[in-house]
Design a protein around this motif. Structure first.
Motif, PDB file in Angstrom:
ATOM      1  N   LEU A 138       0.815  -1.212   0.000  1.00 38.01           N
ATOM      2  CA  LEU A 138       0.000   0.000   0.000  1.00 38.01           C
ATOM      3  C   LEU A 138       0.851   1.265   0.000  1.00 38.01           C
ATOM      4  O   LEU A 138       0.475   2.280  -0.587  1.00 38.01           O
ATOM      5  CB  LEU A 138      -0.936  -0.003   1.200  1.00 38.01           C
ATOM      6  CG  LEU A 138      -2.233  -0.799   1.011  1.00 38.01           C
ATOM      7  CD1 LEU A 138      -2.979  -0.918   2.325  1.00 38.01           C
ATOM      8  CD2 LEU A 138      -3.117  -0.125  -0.035  1.00 38.01           C
ATOM      9  N   LEU A 139       1.992   1.222   0.662  1.00 38.46           N
ATOM     10  CA  LEU A 139       2.894   2.375   0.631  1.00 38.46           C
ATOM     11  C   LEU A 139       3.402   2.625  -0.790  1.00 38.46           C
ATOM     12  O   LEU A 139       3.584   3.775  -1.199  1.00 38.46           O
ATOM     13  CB  LEU A 139       4.058   2.162   1.594  1.00 38.46           C
ATOM     14  CG  LEU A 139       3.733   2.334   3.078  1.00 38.46           C
ATOM     15  CD1 LEU A 139       4.895   1.862   3.948  1.00 38.46           C
ATOM     16  CD2 LEU A 139       3.407   3.799   3.396  1.00 38.46           C
ATOM     17  N   GLY A 140       3.641   1.549  -1.543  1.00 48.15           N
ATOM     18  CA  GLY A 140       4.029   1.707  -2.942  1.00 48.15           C
ATOM     19  C   GLY A 140       2.940   2.385  -3.751  1.00 48.15           C
ATOM     20  O   GLY A 140       3.220   3.266  -4.588  1.00 48.15           O
ATOM     21  N   VAL A 141       1.669   2.018  -3.502  1.00 41.81           N
ATOM     22  CA  VAL A 141       0.540   2.660  -4.188  1.00 41.81           C
ATOM     23  C   VAL A 141       0.451   4.132  -3.792  1.00 41.81           C
ATOM     24  O   VAL A 141       0.231   5.019  -4.641  1.00 41.81           O
ATOM     25  CB  VAL A 141      -0.772   1.928  -3.846  1.00 41.81           C
ATOM     26  CG1 VAL A 141      -1.971   2.664  -4.434  1.00 41.81           C
ATOM     27  CG2 VAL A 141      -0.731   0.494  -4.351  1.00 41.81           C
ATOM     28  N   THR A 142       0.623   4.435  -2.505  1.00 40.18           N
ATOM     29  CA  THR A 142       0.582   5.817  -2.020  1.00 40.18           C
ATOM     30  C   THR A 142       1.659   6.660  -2.689  1.00 40.18           C
ATOM     31  O   THR A 142       1.414   7.818  -3.080  1.00 40.18           O
ATOM     32  CB  THR A 142       0.774   5.852  -0.493  1.00 40.18           C
ATOM     33  OG1 THR A 142      -0.188   4.997   0.123  1.00 40.18           O
ATOM     34  CG2 THR A 142       0.622   7.270   0.046  1.00 40.18           C
ATOM     35  N   LEU A 143       2.841   6.100  -2.815  1.00 36.97           N
ATOM     36  CA  LEU A 143       3.943   6.811  -3.454  1.00 36.97           C
ATOM     37  C   LEU A 143       3.592   7.192  -4.892  1.00 36.97           C
ATOM     38  O   LEU A 143       3.840   8.327  -5.336  1.00 36.97           O
ATOM     39  CB  LEU A 143       5.199   5.940  -3.427  1.00 36.97           C
ATOM     40  CG  LEU A 143       6.491   6.539  -3.978  1.00 36.97           C
ATOM     41  CD1 LEU A 143       6.938   7.731  -3.142  1.00 36.97           C
ATOM     42  CD2 LEU A 143       7.593   5.482  -4.003  1.00 36.97           C
ATOM     43  N   ALA A 144       2.983   6.262  -5.633  1.00 39.49           N
ATOM     44  CA  ALA A 144       2.617   6.520  -7.026  1.00 39.49           C
ATOM     45  C   ALA A 144       1.535   7.594  -7.124  1.00 39.49           C
ATOM     46  O   ALA A 144       1.619   8.508  -7.963  1.00 39.49           O
ATOM     47  CB  ALA A 144       2.146   5.225  -7.680  1.00 39.49           C
ATOM     48  N   VAL A 145       0.524   7.530  -6.257  1.00 37.07           N
ATOM     49  CA  VAL A 145      -0.565   8.515  -6.289  1.00 37.07           C
ATOM     50  C   VAL A 145      -0.058   9.910  -5.945  1.00 37.07           C
ATOM     51  O   VAL A 145      -0.411  10.898  -6.597  1.00 37.07           O
ATOM     52  CB  VAL A 145      -1.693   8.095  -5.321  1.00 37.07           C
ATOM     53  CG1 VAL A 145      -2.725   9.208  -5.168  1.00 37.07           C
ATOM     54  CG2 VAL A 145      -2.359   6.825  -5.817  1.00 37.07           C
ATOM     55  N   ALA A 146       0.788  10.019  -4.907  1.00 40.02           N
ATOM     56  CA  ALA A 146       1.329  11.321  -4.518  1.00 40.02           C
ATOM     57  C   ALA A 146       2.198  11.912  -5.624  1.00 40.02           C
ATOM     58  O   ALA A 146       2.161  13.127  -5.876  1.00 40.02           O
ATOM     59  CB  ALA A 146       2.138  11.185  -3.229  1.00 40.02           C
ATOM     60  N   PHE A 147       2.972  11.083  -6.303  1.00 37.12           N
ATOM     61  CA  PHE A 147       3.840  11.551  -7.382  1.00 37.12           C
ATOM     62  C   PHE A 147       3.026  12.177  -8.512  1.00 37.12           C
ATOM     63  O   PHE A 147       3.418  13.193  -9.093  1.00 37.12           O
ATOM     64  CB  PHE A 147       4.674  10.394  -7.920  1.00 37.12           C
ATOM     65  CG  PHE A 147       5.651  10.784  -8.989  1.00 37.12           C
ATOM     66  CD1 PHE A 147       6.880  11.332  -8.664  1.00 37.12           C
ATOM     67  CD2 PHE A 147       5.331  10.613 -10.329  1.00 37.12           C
ATOM     68  CE1 PHE A 147       7.786  11.707  -9.649  1.00 37.12           C
ATOM     69  CE2 PHE A 147       6.226  10.987 -11.321  1.00 37.12           C
ATOM     70  CZ  PHE A 147       7.456  11.529 -10.984  1.00 37.12           C
ATOM     71  N   VAL A 148       1.858  11.602  -8.785  1.00 40.49           N
ATOM     72  CA  VAL A 148       1.039  12.067  -9.907  1.00 40.49           C
ATOM     73  C   VAL A 148       0.155  13.255  -9.526  1.00 40.49           C
ATOM     74  O   VAL A 148       0.027  14.225 -10.296  1.00 40.49           O
ATOM     75  CB  VAL A 148       0.162  10.909 -10.435  1.00 40.49           C
ATOM     76  CG1 VAL A 148      -0.843  11.410 -11.472  1.00 40.49           C
ATOM     77  CG2 VAL A 148       1.034   9.821 -11.037  1.00 40.49           C
ATOM     78  N   SER A 149      -0.460  13.225  -8.341  1.00 41.74           N
ATOM     79  CA  SER A 149      -1.540  14.173  -8.037  1.00 41.74           C
ATOM     80  C   SER A 149      -1.167  15.325  -7.119  1.00 41.74           C
ATOM     81  O   SER A 149      -1.897  16.323  -7.052  1.00 41.74           O
ATOM     82  CB  SER A 149      -2.718  13.419  -7.417  1.00 41.74           C
ATOM     83  OG  SER A 149      -2.334  12.802  -6.201  1.00 41.74           O
TER      84      SER A 149
END
Length: 413
Positions: free
Chosen positions: A177-188
Motif C-alpha cells: 500500500l505504501l508503494g501505491v501511495t507513493l505513485a498517487v502522490a507523485f502524480v496528483s
C-alpha cells in the motif's frame, strides 16, 4: 473552485491510502515485537527509538519541506517508510537483536517526520491559494473521518490476516500500500500557494528553521502552551494505544486471539469516523476551543484510570470508546487553534516542531511505562499514564488565558 475541490480530493485520497497502509500493523505491532523475542521494556524501547527518530529528524526534514517543497517531503517520507517496513519484516524473521530494532525504528521515525508538518502545511497553503470556501476545520474533520475509515478497515484486516497467516503478513501488505501511495502522490500532489526558499546552505536553513520554531512556537505564547502540553498527552497516547493489544488479550483471557487486538484498533478508528462527523456539532457546544480541549483531556485522564483499575474486559472497552471519542472530536479544534496563531511562512516549521515536542515526550514516557508494565503489570501502567496525562491540563489553562483570536468559536462562519 474546481482547483480547491481537487486539493481536497488529493488530501483525502492520500489520507485514506497512507492511514490504511499504516493501520495494517497498528492492531498487532506490540504482539509482533513480542513475537520477535523482545520483552515489554524492549518492545516499548523500540517504539521510543521510533519517536526518538522523529525528534532527531523533525527539524532537518522541516528544512526539506521548506526548500525542496512539501510534495518532495511527502514522497521521501513514503519511500522511507516502505524501506523501513520491509526491514522490520526481515528482522522479525531472524529474531534480530535490540540494536537492529533500534536502527529500523529510527528509520521509521525519519519517514514519518517527512510527513509531519509538510502535509498539513501543503493543505493549508493550497486551500488558501485556490480560494476554498470551506473552513480549514471542516476539511480537517473530513480528513479525520477518512482516516478513521482507513484505520477501521486496516486494523481489522491486519488482525484477521495475522490470525489466518502470521504476524509478519500485515507488514508485507503495508509495504504494498505504501508503494501505491507513493505513485498517487507523485502524480496528483502539487505545491500550490508556496514557493520553496532556495539559495541558502543546509546549515543556514536549519538555523532559520530553529529560529522560526522558537519565534513562532515557544516564544509565541498561544502556541507555546499547547506545545508544552504535547509531551504529556501525546507521549502517553503512544504507549496506551499499543499497550492495549496485550492488555486487552489479558483481560479477555486468550493471548492468541489476535482479532481482539484488531478490534481495539478498530474501535479507535470507529470513534475517529464518528467524531469527524460530529466535529461541526461538537464545536457548537463550546465558545472557545481550549474549553473543548480541557474537557476532552480531563475525560481522557479519567478513562485511563478506569482502564487500569478494572478487571472487566467490557468496562475497559467502554472507557476506551469514551476516551477515543472525546480526543478525536476535539483534535480539529487543536489544529485550527494552532494554525490560527502561526504565519504561513513558518507553518511547516512550527507544525513539525509541535510534533517534535510530542515525540520527545514519547521517547521518555514509553520505555518508562513499559518498565512499569514489566514490573507491576499493564493495569498499573495505565494508572501511571493517567497521572502523566493530567500534567497537560495546567498548560491548556494557560493557553486559554492567552485569549488567542483562533481560540474563539463564537461568530465564526
Amino acid at each position: 473552485m474546481s482547483e480547491a475541490r481537487g486539493v481536497q480530493r488529493t488530501y483525502l485520497l492520500l489520507t485514506l491510502l497512507s492511514t490504511l497502509a499504516a493501520s495494517f500493523i497498528w492492531g498487532i505491532n506490540t504482539l509482533f515485537l513480542l513475537d520477535a523475542g523482545l520483552s515489554n521494556t524492549e518492545a516499548f524501547a523500540a517504539n521510543a527509538f521510533f519517536t526518538g527518530g522523529q525528534v532527531l529528524f523533525e527539524i532537518p526534514t522541516g528544512v526539506v519541506a521548506d526548500t525542496w517543497g512539501r510534495r518532495a517531503s511527502y514522497l521521501l517520507g513514503t519511500a522511507t517508510l516502505l524501506v523501513s517496513t520491509l526491514l522490520y519484516v526481515a528482522m522479525w524473521r531472524v529474531h534480530a537483536p535490540m540494536w537492529g530494532w533500534a536502527i529500523a525504528s529510527i528509520l521509521l521515525g525519519l519517514g514519518f517526520t517527512f510527513f509531519s508538518g509538510a502535509t498539513e502545511a501543503w493543505l493549508v497553503d493550497a486551500l488558501t491559494f485556490s480560494g476554498a470556501r470551506d473552513t480549514l476545520e471542516s476539511v480537517l474533520a473530513r480528513g479525520q473521518t477518512m482516516a478513521g475509515v482507513a484505520m477501521l478497515t486496516g486494523s481489522v484486516m491486519g488482525g484477521v490476516v495475522a490470525q489466518m497467516t502470521d504476524l509478519g503478513m500485515p507488514y508485507v501488505l503495508r509495504s504494498v500500500l505504501l508503494g501505491v501511495t507513493l505513485a498517487v502522490a507523485f502524480v496528483s500532489m502539487k505545491d500550490l500557494g508556496f514557493t520553496p526558499e532556495r539559495g541558502k546552505s543546509p546549515l543556514e536553513m536549519v538555523r532559520a528553521v530553529v529560529r522560526g520554531s522558537l519565534d513562532q512556537g515557544l516564544r509565541n505564547p498561544p502556541a507555546r502552551w499547547l506545545m508544552l502540553a504535547a509531551p504529556f498527552s501525546m507521549g502517553v497516547s503512544m504507549f496506551t494505544f499499543y499497550a492495549l493489544q496485550p492488555y486487552l488479550l489479558q483481560l479477555y483471557g486468550d493471548t492468541r486471539a489476535f482479532w481482539i487486538s484488531g478490534l481495539a484498533a478498530a474501535i479507535v478508528a470507529g470513534c475517529e469516523i464518528v467524531a469527524g462527523l460530529l466535529a461541526p456539532h461538537v464545536r457548537k457546544l463550546f465558545s472557545r476551543r481550549t474549553h473543548g480541549l480541557l474537557v476532552a483531556t480531563a475525560l481522557g485522564v479519567g478513562c485511563l484510570a478506569l482502564i487500569g483499575g478494572t478487571t472487566h474486559f467490557w468496562v475497559a472497552i467502554a472507557a476506551l470508546v469514551v476516551s477515543a471519542l472525546s480526543q478525536s472530536a476535539t483534535r480539529p479544534m487543536r489544529q485550527a487553534y494552532l494554525n490560527g496563531v502561526i504565519p504561513s511562512g513558518q507553518r511547516a516549521t512550527v507544525l513539525s516542531f509541535d510534533n517534535l515536542m510530542g515525540s520527545a515526550g514519547g521517547v521518555v514516557v514509553q520505555p518508562a511505562l513499559g518498565r512499569v508494565a514489566d514490573v507491576a503489570g499493564y493495569a498499573s501502567a495505565y494508572v501511571v499514564s493517567a497521572a502523566i496525562q493530567a500534567v497537560s491540563l495546567p498548560f491548556l489553562v494557560l493557553a486559554r488565558r492567552e485569549q488567542a483570536p483562533s481560540d474563539h468559536i463564537e461568530g465564526e462562519e
